[in-house]
Design a protein around this motif. Structure first.
Motif, PDB file in Angstrom:
ATOM      1  N   ALA A  23       0.829  -1.197   0.000  1.00 53.82           N
ATOM      2  CA  ALA A  23       0.000   0.000   0.000  1.00 53.82           C
ATOM      3  C   ALA A  23       0.868   1.254   0.000  1.00 53.82           C
ATOM      4  N   LYS A  24       0.204   2.401  -0.100  1.00 57.45           N
ATOM      5  CA  LYS A  24       0.935   3.668  -0.087  1.00 57.45           C
ATOM      6  C   LYS A  24       1.561   3.944   1.269  1.00 57.45           C
ATOM      7  N   SER A  25       0.910   3.484   2.324  1.00 60.50           N
ATOM      8  CA  SER A  25       1.429   3.709   3.673  1.00 60.50           C
ATOM      9  C   SER A  25       1.228   2.472   4.521  1.00 60.50           C
TER      10      SER A  25
ATOM     11  N   VAL B  48       7.586   5.713   5.614  1.00 59.83           N
ATOM     12  CA  VAL B  48       6.520   4.737   5.869  1.00 59.83           C
ATOM     13  C   VAL B  48       5.792   4.351   4.581  1.00 59.83           C
ATOM     14  N   LEU B  49       6.346   4.728   3.427  1.00 57.19           N
ATOM     15  CA  LEU B  49       5.788   4.266   2.163  1.00 57.19           C
ATOM     16  C   LEU B  49       5.929   2.749   2.066  1.00 57.19           C
ATOM     17  N   GLY B  50       4.900   2.086   1.569  1.00 58.21           N
ATOM     18  CA  GLY B  50       5.022   0.664   1.324  1.00 58.21           C
ATOM     19  C   GLY B  50       6.081   0.425   0.268  1.00 58.21           C
ATOM     20  N   ALA B  51       7.069  -0.411   0.555  1.00 58.56           N
ATOM     21  CA  ALA B  51       8.237  -0.557  -0.321  1.00 58.56           C
ATOM     22  C   ALA B  51       8.065  -1.601  -1.411  1.00 58.56           C
ATOM     23  N   LEU B  52       6.892  -2.257  -1.441  1.00 54.82           N
ATOM     24  CA  LEU B  52       6.541  -3.137  -2.554  1.00 54.82           C
ATOM     25  C   LEU B  52       5.306  -2.510  -3.218  1.00 54.82           C
ATOM     26  N   PRO B  53       5.492  -1.489  -4.058  1.00 56.45           N
ATOM     27  CA  PRO B  53       4.387  -0.620  -4.497  1.00 56.45           C
ATOM     28  C   PRO B  53       3.516  -1.228  -5.593  1.00 56.45           C
ATOM     29  N   LEU B  54       2.805  -2.279  -5.242  1.00 54.43           N
ATOM     30  CA  LEU B  54       1.928  -2.926  -6.212  1.00 54.43           C
ATOM     31  C   LEU B  54       0.665  -2.116  -6.474  1.00 54.43           C
ATOM     32  N   LEU B  55       0.233  -1.334  -5.481  1.00 51.17           N
ATOM     33  CA  LEU B  55      -1.030  -0.613  -5.578  1.00 51.17           C
ATOM     34  C   LEU B  55      -0.781   0.862  -5.881  1.00 51.17           C
ATOM     35  N   GLU B  56      -1.466   1.362  -6.890  1.00 51.29           N
ATOM     36  CA  GLU B  56      -1.291   2.748  -7.314  1.00 51.29           C
ATOM     37  C   GLU B  56      -2.224   3.690  -6.559  1.00 51.29           C
ATOM     38  N   ALA B  57      -3.400   3.225  -6.192  1.00 50.83           N
ATOM     39  CA  ALA B  57      -4.366   4.063  -5.487  1.00 50.83           C
ATOM     40  C   ALA B  57      -3.811   4.479  -4.121  1.00 50.83           C
TER      41      ALA B  57
ATOM     42  N   ASP C 110      -5.305  12.321  -9.379  1.00 46.52           N
ATOM     43  CA  ASP C 110      -3.993  11.773  -9.724  1.00 46.52           C
ATOM     44  C   ASP C 110      -2.927  12.204  -8.720  1.00 46.52           C
ATOM     45  N   ASP C 111      -3.216  13.250  -7.953  1.00 44.65           N
ATOM     46  CA  ASP C 111      -2.198  13.823  -7.069  1.00 44.65           C
ATOM     47  C   ASP C 111      -2.585  13.744  -5.604  1.00 44.65           C
ATOM     48  N   GLN C 112      -3.423  12.779  -5.242  1.00 45.00           N
ATOM     49  CA  GLN C 112      -3.845  12.631  -3.856  1.00 45.00           C
ATOM     50  C   GLN C 112      -2.668  12.215  -2.996  1.00 45.00           C
ATOM     51  N   ASP C 113      -2.389  12.995  -1.946  1.00 46.94           N
ATOM     52  CA  ASP C 113      -1.283  12.677  -1.043  1.00 46.94           C
ATOM     53  C   ASP C 113      -1.746  11.875   0.163  1.00 46.94           C
ATOM     54  N   ARG C 114      -2.814  12.307   0.788  1.00 44.59           N
ATOM     55  CA  ARG C 114      -3.292  11.617   1.994  1.00 44.59           C
ATOM     56  C   ARG C 114      -4.042  10.349   1.602  1.00 44.59           C
ATOM     57  N   PRO C 115      -3.689   9.229   2.201  1.00 45.12           N
ATOM     58  CA  PRO C 115      -4.303   7.963   1.794  1.00 45.12           C
ATOM     59  C   PRO C 115      -5.666   7.731   2.420  1.00 45.12           C
ATOM     60  N   ILE C 116      -6.425   6.837   1.795  1.00 40.38           N
ATOM     61  CA  ILE C 116      -7.669   6.334   2.362  1.00 40.38           C
ATOM     62  C   ILE C 116      -7.334   5.087   3.179  1.00 40.38           C
ATOM     63  N   PHE C 117      -7.726   5.081   4.436  1.00 37.69           N
ATOM     64  CA  PHE C 117      -7.443   3.937   5.298  1.00 37.69           C
ATOM     65  C   PHE C 117      -8.602   2.953   5.233  1.00 37.69           C
ATOM     66  N   VAL C 118      -8.266   1.731   4.878  1.00 42.07           N
ATOM     67  CA  VAL C 118      -9.263   0.673   4.715  1.00 42.07           C
ATOM     68  C   VAL C 118      -9.194  -0.272   5.909  1.00 42.07           C
TER      69      VAL C 118
END
Length: 305
Positions: A156-158, A199-208, A270-278
């Motif tokens: 994930a992004k975070s 804290v970026l996810g280092a296996l960036p499979l997800l773009e959202a 396309d430029d969303q910085d803050r993530p959506i927490f699921v």
């Protein structure tokens, strides 16, 4: 353990034996890597006492320190590992490519394990050449990736919303952003807005712009809601598109609603910085399907269990 480079005995319920038999392997390279890897273990053992028999040593493994796991180089143990690992990945690129072709490009499914998310993320930070190959294999529909707990969070992004991050862990076990591959991390990812680079996810499979809270319980509800309200505020300010209130207000209740919110935001921003927490409760499973239109990657999220 670098199974593509080093001959290693297996470990039950952890990993298989590896015997790449790299002919030109310099023993000094293996020694240096094993030393750096041991520093991360020493730091972890000092910073986290699972049996609660002693006080954790905050500062273990950190840059410029003298506690267990602190490298003589003055780097953090994560940066020491990433520095040596990255050099070996380049030096023995042919052996790495051979292993990736056989074990990643040729796989029908790659399954990630659970565990300590900070430590797993550090392993991917230190091995971005492998991460790049996994991302390419999944996005070109050669293989399916199935993640469990920590191995989902690192995609994930975070990966920040976890109770596992103890004081001093990020400073010790998160490698510098300079080690992240520019193939899959752009300037927006690394600018620190919304999500700190460490804290970026280092296996960036997800773009959202997704962040996940596996093993979710109601104790996390308010924190998830507040995070998603911040994401909503940024989205509406930048796009001038109003998010349906029920999506945000209910996003802390269940995986299904949060996935709808995520799909809505990622469709227009396309430029969303803050993530959506699921919120991902035990027993939940999210399916992500992808396709390219021109050069843009589109993702569809849905709950299947």
């Amino acid at each position: 353990e670098k199974p593509w480079l080093f001959n290693r005995p297996g470990r039950d319920a952890n990993y298989d034996a590896s015997a790449p038999d790299v002919a030109d392997l310099d023993p000094a390279d293996e020694e240096a890597y094993c030393k750096a890897l041991k520093l991360t273990q020493d730091a972890y053992d000092a910073a986290y006492d699972a049996l609660k028999e002693s006080e954790p040593k905050v500062g273990a493994g950190q840059a410029g320190g003298s506690l267990p796991g602190c490298p003589e180089s003055g780097l953090s143990c994560a940066d020491e590992l990433a520095e040596i690992s990255t050099k070996l990945n380049k030096k023995y690129a042919e052996a790495l490519d051979k292993w990736c072709t056989e074990n990643i490009d040729g796989a029908d499914i790659i399954v990630g394990q659970g565990g300590e998310v900070v430590m797993l993320n550090m392993a991917w930070q230190a091995n971005q050449a492998i991460a790049d190959r996994v991302v390419r294999a999944v996005r070109t529909n050669r293989t399916v990736y199935a993640g469990l707990s920590a191995s989902t969070m690192v995609c994930a992004k975070s990966m920040e919303m976890t109770g596992e991050i103890q004081p001093g862990w990020i400073e010790a076990f998160a490698a510098d952003a300079k080690y992240l591959s520019r193939k899959n991390f752009d300037a927006k990812d690394l600018d620190g807005d919304g999500i700190a680079a460490n804290v970026l996810g280092a296996l960036p499979l997800l773009e959202a712009p997704i962040a996940m809270r596996p093993h979710y319980t109601d104790a996390w509800a308010e924190q998830v809601l507040q995070k998603n309200l911040l994401a909503e505020k940024e989205f509406e300010a930048e796009t001038r598109i109003e998010v349906p209130d029920d999506l945000v207000r209910s996003s802390n209740d269940g995986c299904e609603v949060a996935c709808k919110l995520l799909s809505f935001v990622s469709r227009y921003a396309d430029d969303q910085d803050r993530p959506i927490f699921v919120p991902l409760r035990n027993g939940n499973c999210i399916e992500v399907t992808t396709h390219f239109k021109a050069t843009k990657l589109y993702e569809k999220y849905r709950v299947i269990a």
